[in-house]
Design a protein around this motif. Sequence first.
Motif, PDB file in Angstrom:
ATOM      1  N   THR A  92       0.833  -1.206   0.000  1.00 22.15           N
ATOM      2  CA  THR A  92       0.000   0.000   0.000  1.00 22.15           C
ATOM      3  C   THR A  92       0.862   1.248   0.000  1.00 22.15           C
ATOM      4  N   ALA A  93       0.261   2.354  -0.395  1.00 23.94           N
ATOM      5  CA  ALA A  93       0.962   3.640  -0.365  1.00 23.94           C
ATOM      6  C   ALA A  93       1.322   4.006   1.073  1.00 23.94           C
ATOM      7  N   GLU A  94       0.439   3.636   2.008  1.00 21.47           N
ATOM      8  CA  GLU A  94       0.702   3.951   3.418  1.00 21.47           C
ATOM      9  C   GLU A  94       1.961   3.264   3.936  1.00 21.47           C
ATOM     10  N   SER A  95       2.260   2.080   3.394  1.00 22.41           N
ATOM     11  CA  SER A  95       3.444   1.363   3.865  1.00 22.41           C
ATOM     12  C   SER A  95       4.713   1.887   3.213  1.00 22.41           C
ATOM     13  N   GLY A  96       4.551   2.736   2.200  1.00 17.33           N
ATOM     14  CA  GLY A  96       5.730   3.233   1.500  1.00 17.33           C
ATOM     15  C   GLY A  96       6.455   2.136   0.741  1.00 17.33           C
ATOM     16  N   GLY A  97       5.747   1.045   0.472  1.00 16.34           N
ATOM     17  CA  GLY A  97       6.360  -0.068  -0.250  1.00 16.34           C
ATOM     18  C   GLY A  97       7.271  -0.934   0.599  1.00 16.34           C
ATOM     19  N   THR A  98       7.174  -0.796   1.934  1.00 12.26           N
ATOM     20  CA  THR A  98       8.070  -1.559   2.802  1.00 12.26           C
ATOM     21  C   THR A  98       7.495  -2.901   3.226  1.00 12.26           C
ATOM     22  N   TYR A  99       6.167  -3.060   3.168  1.00 13.36           N
ATOM     23  CA  TYR A  99       5.577  -4.340   3.539  1.00 13.36           C
ATOM     24  C   TYR A  99       4.282  -4.556   2.769  1.00 13.36           C
ATOM     25  N   CYS A 100       3.809  -5.800   2.819  1.00  9.90           N
ATOM     26  CA  CYS A 100       2.565  -6.165   2.139  1.00  9.90           C
ATOM     27  C   CYS A 100       1.939  -7.316   2.914  1.00  9.90           C
ATOM     28  N   GLU A 101       0.710  -7.626   2.560  1.00  2.73           N
ATOM     29  CA  GLU A 101       0.088  -8.827   3.110  1.00  2.73           C
ATOM     30  C   GLU A 101       0.799 -10.011   2.468  1.00  2.73           C
TER      31      GLU A 101
END
Length: 153
Positions: A92-101
């Motif tokens: 997600t944009a909120e994660s800044g691309g650092t994590y995902c499900e």
Amino acid sequence: IMEGVRQINEIIRDVAHKWHADHGTNFLVMEYAAYCNHVTWANARHLGYNASVPSAAHPEVFDAEGPHFLLERLKEHVWAPSVPMVCNRMPTAESGGTYCEQNYLFNDGMHFCAETLAARVGAGVACLLGCAYNGKGGSEAKSGGEGGDSLIS
């Protein structure tokens, strides 16, 4: 480099194909790289990447398409995994691309999850051994026919 790997794999397949005729024994090949590609491409398609249908793709397709999406990685990781390998949903944009499900395919982008895919690889090996030693596929069982000891029942 990939062309050299592809040529070696073709030699191995050719030896496996001709081995039985020349030696009367089976030589089985487990297409591990193709299996990994099919799993990764199927997940990439699930995530919305423009990737070919894995079952219809050839090694050249994997080589050509892979760099377009496999190099998209999670950020801020020492060994940043490829998004199509480890994510069930896009970061997600909120994660800044650092994590995902995370999906249940690869733990870290290199190793199959033991609970899902790793067991299937083991089952594939067992199936190949069962075919070779239990006489499946046209040759008699090494145990001497029906009712004898078999590697896999």
